[in-house]
Design a protein around this motif. Structure first.
Motif, PDB file in Angstrom:
ATOM      1  N   UNK A  26      40.502  47.160  -7.024  1.00 18.69           N
ATOM      2  CA  UNK A  26      41.594  46.986  -6.052  1.00 18.69           C
ATOM      3  C   UNK A  26      42.942  47.102  -6.760  1.00 18.69           C
ATOM      4  N   UNK A  27      43.671  48.174  -6.493  1.00 20.80           N
ATOM      5  CA  UNK A  27      45.002  48.340  -7.078  1.00 20.80           C
ATOM      6  C   UNK A  27      46.006  47.512  -6.285  1.00 20.80           C
ATOM      7  N   UNK A  28      46.861  46.793  -6.988  1.00 17.93           N
ATOM      8  CA  UNK A  28      47.784  45.856  -6.364  1.00 17.93           C
ATOM      9  C   UNK A  28      49.223  46.279  -6.631  1.00 17.93           C
ATOM     10  N   UNK A  47      47.740  33.342 -13.452  1.00 17.48           N
ATOM     11  CA  UNK A  47      48.081  32.771 -12.148  1.00 17.48           C
ATOM     12  C   UNK A  47      48.897  33.761 -11.328  1.00 17.48           C
ATOM     13  N   UNK A  48      49.716  34.600 -11.973  1.00 23.42           N
ATOM     14  CA  UNK A  48      50.451  35.648 -11.263  1.00 23.42           C
ATOM     15  C   UNK A  48      49.460  36.658 -10.687  1.00 23.42           C
ATOM     16  N   UNK A  49      48.473  37.017 -11.488  1.00 23.33           N
ATOM     17  CA  UNK A  49      47.448  37.963 -11.044  1.00 23.33           C
ATOM     18  C   UNK A  49      46.648  37.365  -9.892  1.00 23.33           C
ATOM     19  N   UNK A  50      46.294  36.093 -10.015  1.00 17.53           N
ATOM     20  CA  UNK A  50      45.510  35.431  -8.964  1.00 17.53           C
ATOM     21  C   UNK A  50      46.255  35.427  -7.636  1.00 17.53           C
ATOM     22  N   UNK A  51      47.515  35.035  -7.673  1.00 15.09           N
ATOM     23  CA  UNK A  51      48.289  35.000  -6.428  1.00 15.09           C
ATOM     24  C   UNK A  51      48.459  36.413  -5.856  1.00 15.09           C
ATOM     25  N   UNK A  52      48.671  37.402  -6.699  1.00 15.40           N
ATOM     26  CA  UNK A  52      48.813  38.783  -6.219  1.00 15.40           C
ATOM     27  C   UNK A  52      47.526  39.255  -5.547  1.00 15.40           C
ATOM     28  N   UNK A  53      46.392  38.944  -6.156  1.00 13.88           N
ATOM     29  CA  UNK A  53      45.104  39.341  -5.580  1.00 13.88           C
ATOM     30  C   UNK A  53      44.869  38.639  -4.244  1.00 13.88           C
ATOM     31  N   UNK A  63      41.668  28.323   0.853  1.00 18.70           N
ATOM     32  CA  UNK A  63      40.462  28.945   0.288  1.00 18.70           C
ATOM     33  C   UNK A  63      40.685  29.481  -1.130  1.00 18.70           C
ATOM     34  N   UNK A  64      41.904  29.423  -1.643  1.00 16.80           N
ATOM     35  CA  UNK A  64      42.223  30.047  -2.930  1.00 16.80           C
ATOM     36  C   UNK A  64      41.711  29.303  -4.149  1.00 16.80           C
ATOM     37  N   UNK A  65      41.295  28.074  -3.987  1.00 15.06           N
ATOM     38  CA  UNK A  65      41.025  27.263  -5.176  1.00 15.06           C
ATOM     39  C   UNK A  65      39.554  27.000  -5.414  1.00 15.06           C
ATOM     40  N   UNK A  66      38.710  27.828  -4.854  1.00 16.15           N
ATOM     41  CA  UNK A  66      37.289  27.775  -5.157  1.00 16.15           C
ATOM     42  C   UNK A  66      36.555  26.616  -4.517  1.00 16.15           C
ATOM     43  N   UNK A  67      35.443  26.266  -5.129  1.00 17.34           N
ATOM     44  CA  UNK A  67      34.545  25.281  -4.537  1.00 17.34           C
ATOM     45  C   UNK A  67      34.920  23.842  -4.863  1.00 17.34           C
ATOM     46  N   UNK A  72      43.355  21.238  -8.812  1.00 21.71           N
ATOM     47  CA  UNK A  72      44.782  21.356  -8.509  1.00 21.71           C
ATOM     48  C   UNK A  72      45.168  22.825  -8.526  1.00 21.71           C
ATOM     49  N   UNK A  73      45.838  23.249  -7.488  1.00 20.70           N
ATOM     50  CA  UNK A  73      46.243  24.643  -7.358  1.00 20.70           C
ATOM     51  C   UNK A  73      47.356  24.958  -8.362  1.00 20.70           C
ATOM     52  N   UNK A  74      47.213  26.048  -9.110  1.00 19.39           N
ATOM     53  CA  UNK A  74      48.299  26.425 -10.015  1.00 19.39           C
ATOM     54  C   UNK A  74      49.483  26.940  -9.223  1.00 19.39           C
ATOM     55  N   UNK A  75      50.678  26.442  -9.515  1.00 19.65           N
ATOM     56  CA  UNK A  75      51.840  26.913  -8.762  1.00 19.65           C
ATOM     57  C   UNK A  75      52.145  28.366  -9.098  1.00 19.65           C
ATOM     58  N   UNK A  76      52.866  28.979  -8.226  1.00 17.43           N
ATOM     59  CA  UNK A  76      53.310  30.355  -8.495  1.00 17.43           C
ATOM     60  C   UNK A  76      54.279  30.334  -9.670  1.00 17.43           C
ATOM     61  N   UNK A  77      54.247  31.386 -10.461  1.00 12.45           N
ATOM     62  CA  UNK A  77      55.180  31.501 -11.588  1.00 12.45           C
ATOM     63  C   UNK A  77      56.585  31.711 -11.038  1.00 12.45           C
ATOM     64  N   UNK A  78      57.538  31.175 -11.732  1.00  9.53           N
ATOM     65  CA  UNK A  78      58.930  31.325 -11.303  1.00  9.53           C
ATOM     66  C   UNK A  78      59.582  32.520 -11.914  1.00  9.53           C
TER      67      UNK A  78
END
Length: 78
Positions: A26-28, A47-53, A63-67, A72-78
């Motif tokens: 999947x190209x992002x 975490x930047x890659x995760x949020x982009x995906x 649903x982003x944080x698995x099972x 704790x959800x990683x915040x978006x990079x600033x």
């Protein structure tokens, strides 16, 4: 977030087989038209890659944080 955590979330959220294929195919646009796997290999913060995906695939925040519901959800990079 570490690379190991990124790949664990890929497996948990998308399924081991499909998630790894998705990350490699999947190209992002948010990652300069790279795949998630390419971006990780290029040293982009996982975490930047995760949020982009997740953004590209419209994965809801809940649903982003698995099972692990206590992860704790990683915040978006600033």
């Amino acid at each position: 977030m570490r690379n190991r955590e990124f790949w664990q979330l890929v497996d948990e959220v998308f399924g081991a087989q499909y998630g790894r294929t998705l990350a490699g195919d999947q190209y992002l646009t948010e990652l300069d038209n790279r795949t998630a796997a390419q971006a990780i290999d290029d040293g982009v913060d996982p975490r930047v890659v995760w949020h982009a995906l997740c953004d590209a695939l419209d994965v809801p925040d809940a649903k982003r944080w698995g099972i692990d519901k206590y992860r704790q959800a990683p915040p978006r990079a600033r």
